[in-house]
Design a protein around this motif. Sequence first.
Motif, mmCIF file in Angstrom:
data_model
loop_
_atom_site.group_PDB
_atom_site.id
_atom_site.type_symbol
_atom_site.label_atom_id
_atom_site.label_comp_id
_atom_site.label_asym_id
_atom_site.label_seq_id
_atom_site.Cartn_x
_atom_site.Cartn_y
_atom_site.Cartn_z
ATOM 1 N N THR A 92 0.850 -1.183 0.000
ATOM 2 C CA THR A 92 0.000 0.000 0.000
ATOM 3 C C THR A 92 0.885 1.233 0.000
ATOM 4 N N THR A 93 0.366 2.323 -0.559
ATOM 5 C CA THR A 93 1.090 3.594 -0.524
ATOM 6 C C THR A 93 0.588 4.498 0.597
ATOM 7 N N ASP A 94 -0.315 3.994 1.417
ATOM 8 C CA ASP A 94 -0.910 4.783 2.498
ATOM 9 C C ASP A 94 -0.065 4.642 3.764
ATOM 10 N N PRO A 152 1.550 -9.877 -5.524
ATOM 11 C CA PRO A 152 1.337 -8.505 -5.066
ATOM 12 C C PRO A 152 1.165 -7.545 -6.238
ATOM 13 N N MET A 153 0.503 -6.445 -5.955
ATOM 14 C CA MET A 153 0.197 -5.447 -6.975
ATOM 15 C C MET A 153 1.411 -4.551 -7.228
ATOM 16 N N ALA A 154 1.673 -4.233 -8.504
ATOM 17 C CA ALA A 154 2.732 -3.279 -8.835
ATOM 18 C C ALA A 154 2.431 -1.954 -8.144
ATOM 19 N N LEU A 155 3.449 -1.375 -7.539
ATOM 20 C CA LEU A 155 3.212 -0.238 -6.656
ATOM 21 C C LEU A 155 4.156 0.915 -6.994
ATOM 22 N N PRO A 156 3.733 1.849 -7.842
ATOM 23 C CA PRO A 156 4.546 3.051 -8.030
ATOM 24 C C PRO A 156 4.521 3.884 -6.748
ATOM 25 N N ILE A 179 9.211 -1.793 -6.864
ATOM 26 C CA ILE A 179 8.293 -2.281 -5.833
ATOM 27 C C ILE A 179 7.191 -3.073 -6.523
ATOM 28 N N TRP A 180 7.439 -4.375 -6.644
ATOM 29 C CA TRP A 180 6.552 -5.286 -7.381
ATOM 30 C C TRP A 180 6.330 -4.800 -8.815
ATOM 31 N N GLY A 181 7.394 -4.263 -9.408
ATOM 32 C CA GLY A 181 7.312 -3.787 -10.784
ATOM 33 C C GLY A 181 7.041 -2.303 -10.898
ATOM 34 N N GLY A 182 6.585 -1.682 -9.828
ATOM 35 C CA GLY A 182 6.354 -0.240 -9.835
ATOM 36 C C GLY A 182 7.647 0.504 -9.544
ATOM 37 N N GLN A 183 7.850 1.629 -10.199
ATOM 38 C CA GLN A 183 9.081 2.392 -10.025
ATOM 39 C C GLN A 183 9.005 3.322 -8.807
ATOM 40 N N LEU A 184 10.153 3.466 -8.162
ATOM 41 C CA LEU A 184 10.289 4.439 -7.084
ATOM 42 C C LEU A 184 10.785 5.746 -7.691
#
Length: 481
Positions: free
Chosen positions: A163-165, A267-271, A308-313
């Motif tokens: 989560t991004t929260d 897990p979900m890709a998380l930008p 983060i699971w494929g999402g970029q930081l």
Amino acid sequence: MEQQSAPEAPPTPAPSKGKGMWIGLIVVVIVIVVLLGAVFGGLLAPPATTVPQAVYHVGYPGDAIKYLPTVWTNRAQWTAKWFFSEGLRDQGFVDQLKAAGVNVSQIVGTAPTTSQDPAILASETIFNQNYTTRFGDRTVGLFASQAYDGIFVMALAFAKANTTDTSSAAWKQAMRDVSNPPGTVIRPTEWAKARAELAAGRDIDYVGASGAVNFDQFGEVGSDYEVWGVNSTGKIFQKQFIAEGSWLPAPRPAPAVGTRSDIGPHPMALPVKIGTILSMTGSLGLYGPDILNATILAQEEINNQGGIWGGQLTMVHDDDATNPTTGSTVASKQINTDQVNAILGSLASSVSQKIYEVAKPAGIAELSPASTSPIFTTLDTVDLFWRTAPSDALQGKAAALYAYRDAGWRKVSVFNINNAYGNGLGGVFASDFTSRGGQVLRSVSYEPDKTSYDSELGTLFTPVVARAPPARVSRPEDGVP
């Protein structure tokens, strides 16, 4: 001739009673005058005075470069040793003092340092090698490793909580889960290994470049400390190691224990977007570039190993100019315009406090790699302020231990910047030093960014009337009766 008898001498008159009384009175008056002269002579004589053996200095390079050369010029009458906090442990600052003619080999100070535990030293070595490979052959600056760890551990928490929260209970728990034992040890650069362990539902324990990074219930970490000095060539080196807890009557609160990962197999890709608010200019501007580099290194390693699971930081960088108002302004910009998910910053505690006042209502977590004021331990009650730098509630005690036990000082003064950092650390040091039986002759605070500090220095070095030392509390770690 007829012999005549000599006439009788008239009788000597007896002294009058009144005259005798006057003589006695004169004698009494003379005695009283002599006694009063002795008494009042002692009272009117100048009282005995004393000066400090050392000055504990809590401040920043940008201000200190303005007054320390003056202190050196007046060293014949201002004889106290100068004892620095970690805020002045910077090679660039030492170089400036040396160029100004100061004999820097007399400098001594305290600062957080990496544990001597081989497991932690291994992480520090990995980080230092990667840092110099990426940014050139340069000394890794103070708090750069804490900044790297801050980015890395927040990214791990985003990955575990998925989560991004950062206001969610899941993310807050994940911060402790990924950083505390038990679990597979994860070191700097080992992002892919950490992702694999989390995806498999296994616990991880991040052992960082700056230390174990075991967050306690306050979101804080412990630390060992060093006594640092400057060698004959003008380079900073470690003079002495002070293990965490050696100055405390009781240990720091135990860190939280991590829990088993609840990440699912897909897990979900998380930008994720993290904002950095650092001091690139102002009184702490010397520290900013190295700390910024460390955050960039962490970002690159994470993204190069799958994100983060494929999402970029992604990251947004702003300069707070070591100014609380500026820090508050850029925090509002990052939260409302840039839409960051978390903030890494700042360096100065006074700036971090202002950032927190903006971030808390928005539910955005702030992690500081360098703000050490004790105020944050109780200021944050909602788990939105974290730090990879230890509280000065620890450093103040470590510094007092060295000053009293190792340096042998019994009379000191405190000279600190008038902000959350200076007042917090200066206060802890003064309290602990006094409890050991030492005397704090003066505590003088100063405002940042002034052009002259002559008035403050005059107050600091004005002799103090000597007084009896305070009652000493028995402290076995002092090694003295």
